[in-house]
Each structure stands twice: as structure tokens, then as C-alpha cells.
Design a protein around this motif. Structure first.
Motif, PDB file in Angstrom:
ATOM      1  N   ALA A  81       0.831  -1.214   0.000  1.00 51.26           N
ATOM      2  CA  ALA A  81       0.000   0.000   0.000  1.00 51.26           C
ATOM      3  C   ALA A  81       0.863   1.260   0.000  1.00 51.26           C
ATOM      4  O   ALA A  81       0.523   2.247  -0.668  1.00 51.26           O
ATOM      5  CB  ALA A  81      -0.936  -0.005   1.207  1.00 51.26           C
ATOM      6  N   GLN A  82       1.968   1.240   0.718  1.00 51.12           N
ATOM      7  CA  GLN A  82       2.865   2.403   0.735  1.00 51.12           C
ATOM      8  C   GLN A  82       3.512   2.614  -0.634  1.00 51.12           C
ATOM      9  O   GLN A  82       3.651   3.753  -1.091  1.00 51.12           O
ATOM     10  CB  GLN A  82       3.933   2.239   1.815  1.00 51.12           C
ATOM     11  CG  GLN A  82       3.378   2.383   3.221  1.00 51.12           C
ATOM     12  CD  GLN A  82       4.408   2.044   4.279  1.00 51.12           C
ATOM     13  OE1 GLN A  82       4.999   0.950   4.263  1.00 51.12           O
ATOM     14  NE2 GLN A  82       4.636   2.979   5.189  1.00 51.12           N
ATOM     15  N   TYR A  83       3.913   1.535  -1.287  1.00 50.54           N
ATOM     16  CA  TYR A  83       4.461   1.660  -2.640  1.00 50.54           C
ATOM     17  C   TYR A  83       3.409   2.224  -3.590  1.00 50.54           C
ATOM     18  O   TYR A  83       3.700   3.121  -4.389  1.00 50.54           O
ATOM     19  CB  TYR A  83       4.946   0.305  -3.178  1.00 50.54           C
ATOM     20  CG  TYR A  83       6.329  -0.094  -2.721  1.00 50.54           C
ATOM     21  CD1 TYR A  83       7.453   0.650  -3.073  1.00 50.54           C
ATOM     22  CD2 TYR A  83       6.521  -1.241  -1.960  1.00 50.54           C
ATOM     23  CE1 TYR A  83       8.722   0.272  -2.668  1.00 50.54           C
ATOM     24  CE2 TYR A  83       7.788  -1.633  -1.555  1.00 50.54           C
ATOM     25  CZ  TYR A  83       8.886  -0.871  -1.910  1.00 50.54           C
ATOM     26  OH  TYR A  83      10.145  -1.243  -1.521  1.00 50.54           O
ATOM     27  N   GLU A  84       2.191   1.712  -3.504  1.00 54.07           N
ATOM     28  CA  GLU A  84       1.126   2.216  -4.377  1.00 54.07           C
ATOM     29  C   GLU A  84       0.864   3.696  -4.147  1.00 54.07           C
ATOM     30  O   GLU A  84       0.689   4.459  -5.096  1.00 54.07           O
ATOM     31  CB  GLU A  84      -0.145   1.388  -4.175  1.00 54.07           C
ATOM     32  CG  GLU A  84      -0.008  -0.012  -4.742  1.00 54.07           C
ATOM     33  CD  GLU A  84      -1.143  -0.953  -4.371  1.00 54.07           C
ATOM     34  OE1 GLU A  84      -2.065  -0.546  -3.617  1.00 54.07           O
ATOM     35  OE2 GLU A  84      -1.100  -2.103  -4.840  1.00 54.07           O
ATOM     36  N   ALA A  85       0.863   4.119  -2.889  1.00 54.51           N
ATOM     37  CA  ALA A  85       0.651   5.533  -2.570  1.00 54.51           C
ATOM     38  C   ALA A  85       1.796   6.386  -3.118  1.00 54.51           C
ATOM     39  O   ALA A  85       1.571   7.479  -3.647  1.00 54.51           O
ATOM     40  CB  ALA A  85       0.511   5.720  -1.061  1.00 54.51           C
ATOM     41  N   MET A  86       3.017   5.880  -3.021  1.00 50.71           N
ATOM     42  CA  MET A  86       4.166   6.609  -3.551  1.00 50.71           C
ATOM     43  C   MET A  86       4.031   6.778  -5.063  1.00 50.71           C
ATOM     44  O   MET A  86       4.238   7.877  -5.593  1.00 50.71           O
ATOM     45  CB  MET A  86       5.478   5.886  -3.228  1.00 50.71           C
ATOM     46  CG  MET A  86       6.706   6.561  -3.809  1.00 50.71           C
ATOM     47  SD  MET A  86       8.240   5.648  -3.495  1.00 50.71           S
ATOM     48  CE  MET A  86       8.497   6.056  -1.771  1.00 50.71           C
ATOM     49  N   GLY A  87       3.672   5.715  -5.748  1.00 49.12           N
ATOM     50  CA  GLY A  87       3.504   5.787  -7.200  1.00 49.12           C
ATOM     51  C   GLY A  87       2.432   6.793  -7.582  1.00 49.12           C
ATOM     52  O   GLY A  87       2.585   7.539  -8.549  1.00 49.12           O
ATOM     53  N   LYS A  88       1.354   6.827  -6.818  1.00 50.65           N
ATOM     54  CA  LYS A  88       0.266   7.766  -7.101  1.00 50.65           C
ATOM     55  C   LYS A  88       0.735   9.210  -6.953  1.00 50.65           C
ATOM     56  O   LYS A  88       0.440  10.057  -7.797  1.00 50.65           O
ATOM     57  CB  LYS A  88      -0.910   7.494  -6.170  1.00 50.65           C
ATOM     58  CG  LYS A  88      -2.100   8.391  -6.414  1.00 50.65           C
ATOM     59  CD  LYS A  88      -3.258   8.074  -5.499  1.00 50.65           C
ATOM     60  CE  LYS A  88      -4.400   9.033  -5.795  1.00 50.65           C
ATOM     61  NZ  LYS A  88      -5.478   8.935  -4.850  1.00 50.65           N
ATOM     62  N   VAL A 124       6.420   1.033 -11.662  1.00 51.29           N
ATOM     63  CA  VAL A 124       6.908  -0.144 -10.936  1.00 51.29           C
ATOM     64  C   VAL A 124       6.457  -0.096  -9.476  1.00 51.29           C
ATOM     65  O   VAL A 124       5.921  -1.077  -8.961  1.00 51.29           O
ATOM     66  CB  VAL A 124       8.451  -0.250 -11.037  1.00 51.29           C
ATOM     67  CG1 VAL A 124       8.994  -1.318 -10.087  1.00 51.29           C
ATOM     68  CG2 VAL A 124       8.864  -0.562 -12.474  1.00 51.29           C
ATOM     69  N   VAL A 125       6.656   1.040  -8.807  1.00 52.44           N
ATOM     70  CA  VAL A 125       6.274   1.081  -7.389  1.00 52.44           C
ATOM     71  C   VAL A 125       4.766   0.959  -7.214  1.00 52.44           C
ATOM     72  O   VAL A 125       4.296   0.409  -6.211  1.00 52.44           O
ATOM     73  CB  VAL A 125       6.815   2.328  -6.639  1.00 52.44           C
ATOM     74  CG1 VAL A 125       8.330   2.355  -6.651  1.00 52.44           C
ATOM     75  CG2 VAL A 125       6.250   3.614  -7.144  1.00 52.44           C
ATOM     76  N   ALA A 126       3.991   1.439  -8.174  1.00 53.62           N
ATOM     77  CA  ALA A 126       2.535   1.353  -8.080  1.00 53.62           C
ATOM     78  C   ALA A 126       2.005  -0.028  -8.457  1.00 53.62           C
ATOM     79  O   ALA A 126       0.818  -0.287  -8.312  1.00 53.62           O
ATOM     80  CB  ALA A 126       1.889   2.417  -8.972  1.00 53.62           C
ATOM     81  N   GLY A 127       2.880  -0.890  -8.954  1.00 48.83           N
ATOM     82  CA  GLY A 127       2.456  -2.241  -9.316  1.00 48.83           C
ATOM     83  C   GLY A 127       1.889  -2.349 -10.713  1.00 48.83           C
ATOM     84  O   GLY A 127       1.296  -3.363 -11.070  1.00 48.83           O
ATOM     85  N   ASP A 133      10.371  -7.015  -7.205  1.00 49.37           N
ATOM     86  CA  ASP A 133      10.721  -6.132  -6.084  1.00 49.37           C
ATOM     87  C   ASP A 133      10.391  -4.689  -6.475  1.00 49.37           C
ATOM     88  O   ASP A 133      11.055  -4.108  -7.323  1.00 49.37           O
ATOM     89  CB  ASP A 133      12.214  -6.294  -5.784  1.00 49.37           C
ATOM     90  CG  ASP A 133      12.699  -5.438  -4.642  1.00 49.37           C
ATOM     91  OD1 ASP A 133      11.888  -4.687  -4.036  1.00 49.37           O
ATOM     92  OD2 ASP A 133      13.903  -5.503  -4.355  1.00 49.37           O
ATOM     93  N   ARG A 134       9.376  -4.129  -5.845  1.00 44.79           N
ATOM     94  CA  ARG A 134       8.960  -2.765  -6.182  1.00 44.79           C
ATOM     95  C   ARG A 134      10.011  -1.717  -5.843  1.00 44.79           C
ATOM     96  O   ARG A 134       9.974  -0.612  -6.383  1.00 44.79           O
ATOM     97  CB  ARG A 134       7.639  -2.426  -5.495  1.00 44.79           C
ATOM     98  CG  ARG A 134       6.465  -3.186  -6.082  1.00 44.79           C
ATOM     99  CD  ARG A 134       5.175  -2.675  -5.513  1.00 44.79           C
ATOM    100  NE  ARG A 134       4.067  -3.502  -5.969  1.00 44.79           N
ATOM    101  CZ  ARG A 134       2.808  -3.148  -5.902  1.00 44.79           C
ATOM    102  NH1 ARG A 134       2.474  -1.993  -5.362  1.00 44.79           N
ATOM    103  NH2 ARG A 134       1.866  -3.949  -6.332  1.00 44.79           N
ATOM    104  N   SER A 135      10.944  -2.047  -4.991  1.00 42.40           N
ATOM    105  CA  SER A 135      11.990  -1.062  -4.667  1.00 42.40           C
ATOM    106  C   SER A 135      12.843  -0.731  -5.888  1.00 42.40           C
ATOM    107  O   SER A 135      13.492   0.310  -5.930  1.00 42.40           O
ATOM    108  CB  SER A 135      12.868  -1.548  -3.510  1.00 42.40           C
ATOM    109  OG  SER A 135      13.689  -2.624  -3.905  1.00 42.40           O
ATOM    110  N   LYS A 136      12.804  -1.595  -6.902  1.00 34.29           N
ATOM    111  CA  LYS A 136      13.529  -1.294  -8.144  1.00 34.29           C
ATOM    112  C   LYS A 136      12.981  -0.021  -8.793  1.00 34.29           C
ATOM    113  O   LYS A 136      13.722   0.723  -9.424  1.00 34.29           O
ATOM    114  CB  LYS A 136      13.447  -2.476  -9.116  1.00 34.29           C
ATOM    115  CG  LYS A 136      14.213  -3.686  -8.640  1.00 34.29           C
ATOM    116  CD  LYS A 136      14.056  -4.859  -9.571  1.00 34.29           C
ATOM    117  CE  LYS A 136      14.815  -6.056  -9.049  1.00 34.29           C
ATOM    118  NZ  LYS A 136      14.640  -7.234  -9.909  1.00 34.29           N
TER     119      LYS A 136
END
Length: 164
Positions: A81-88, A124-127, A133-136
Motif C-alpha cells: 500500500a505504501q508503494y502504491e501511494a508513492m507511485g500515485k 513499478v512502485v505502483a504495481g 521487487d517494487r523497490s527497483k
């Protein structure tokens, strides 16, 4: 209402930048058909490219969204969820930059390299791009932020410390 991705905006702007810079129509067609190829990152006759307030504002917001979270990302404590929020947030700021930034055509063309890397990292971070690995995606975002600082005149900008 249809939403436009940052990548879609990037491609549209790449085509417009090519036209404004006098690039051949083949470049514009290729950009539309194959993911937009832009001029390499380069300085403006040895100097950094000028920026404007919307560009600086958007880039600062992207940085503020990413940099403080790097320790949690490196420590493996960042959730889906944090990765998705960052991507947004990155996508929203890229849309703001593309919609409001008014640079000279040559500077704009160079900026598209940074925008493309930011957009790819955000996907990538948003999926939106399958990776193990989303950190890529965060690596791409940090690289783009550092390229921005290297090639664009943003007073007070310092490289993002991506230390582990």
C-alpha cells in the motif's frame, strides 16, 4: 471521465517538443509508436537548463514523497500500500509538471528523459509493471531526481542520498 497516465502525457509532450524543436516528423511518429525516444541528457552549452516554478515545485514534492521513506524501503519495511501511494503521488506530480511547466523546447526535450525515468519508476512502485521487487522502481525515481539536479538549475537542490 478518462484519466491520463504520466507516461501518456510524456508521449504527447515528446511529440510536441519534437515538433517545436523542428525535429523530423519521423521522430514524432516513432515517439508515438515506440515509447518516445528523446534527446540524451545533456547540458545547455556547459550550463544547467533553466527551470520554472511548476517544475521546481513538482520535483520538490516528488523528492519529499520519496527521500524520507528510503530507510524503510532499504530495511524491507515498506508495504504494498505504501508503494502504491508513492507511485500515485509521483504520477500526480508528473501530471502537474507536464500540465504547467513551460520550458524552452530544447530544455523541455531534455527534461523528458527525467520524466520518462520518473514515470517508469512510478509504474513499478505502483504495481503497474510486473517486477519481483517494487523497490527497483524507487531506484529509477532516485536516479531521475539526481539526473534532474545534475542537468537542471534548481537553486538549493542537492543529490538524493539513496544510501543503504
Amino acid at each position: 471521465m478518462k484519466t491520463v497516465s504520466a507516461r501518456g502525457l510524456f508521449i504527447a509532450c515528446a511529440i510536441a517538443a519534437a515538433a517545436l524543436a523542428g525535429a523530423p516528423q519521423a521522430f514524432a511518429a516513432d515517439a508515438h509508436n515506440h515509447g518516445a525516444q528523446t534527446p540524451a541528457l545533456k547540458l545547455n552549452a556547459g550550463s544547467k537548463w533553466q527551470t520554472d516554478a511548476p517544475l521546481r515545485e513538482g520535483m520538490l514534492k516528488i523528492r519529499a514523497n520519496v527521500e524520507p521513506k528510503l530507510p524503510a524501503i532499504h530495511g524491507g519495511r515498506f508495504t504494498t500500500a505504501q508503494y502504491e501511494a508513492m507511485g500515485k503521488v509521483v504520477d500526480e506530480q508528473l501530471a502537474y509538471i507536464v500540465g504547467n511547466c513551460k520550458l524552452a523546447p530544447e530544455a523541455d526535450a531534455v527534461l523528458h528523459n527525467v520524466i520518462a525515468e520518473l514515470s517508469g519508476g512510478a509504474e513499478v512502485v505502483a504495481g503497474k509493471q510486473p517486477v519481483d521487487d517494487r523497490s527497483k522502481g524507487v531506484v529509477h525515481i532516485v536516479n531521475a531526481l539526481n539526473s534532474y539536479g545534475q542537468y537542471f538549475d534548481h537553486p538549493g537542490w542537492k543529490p538524493v542520498n539513496a544510501g543503504h
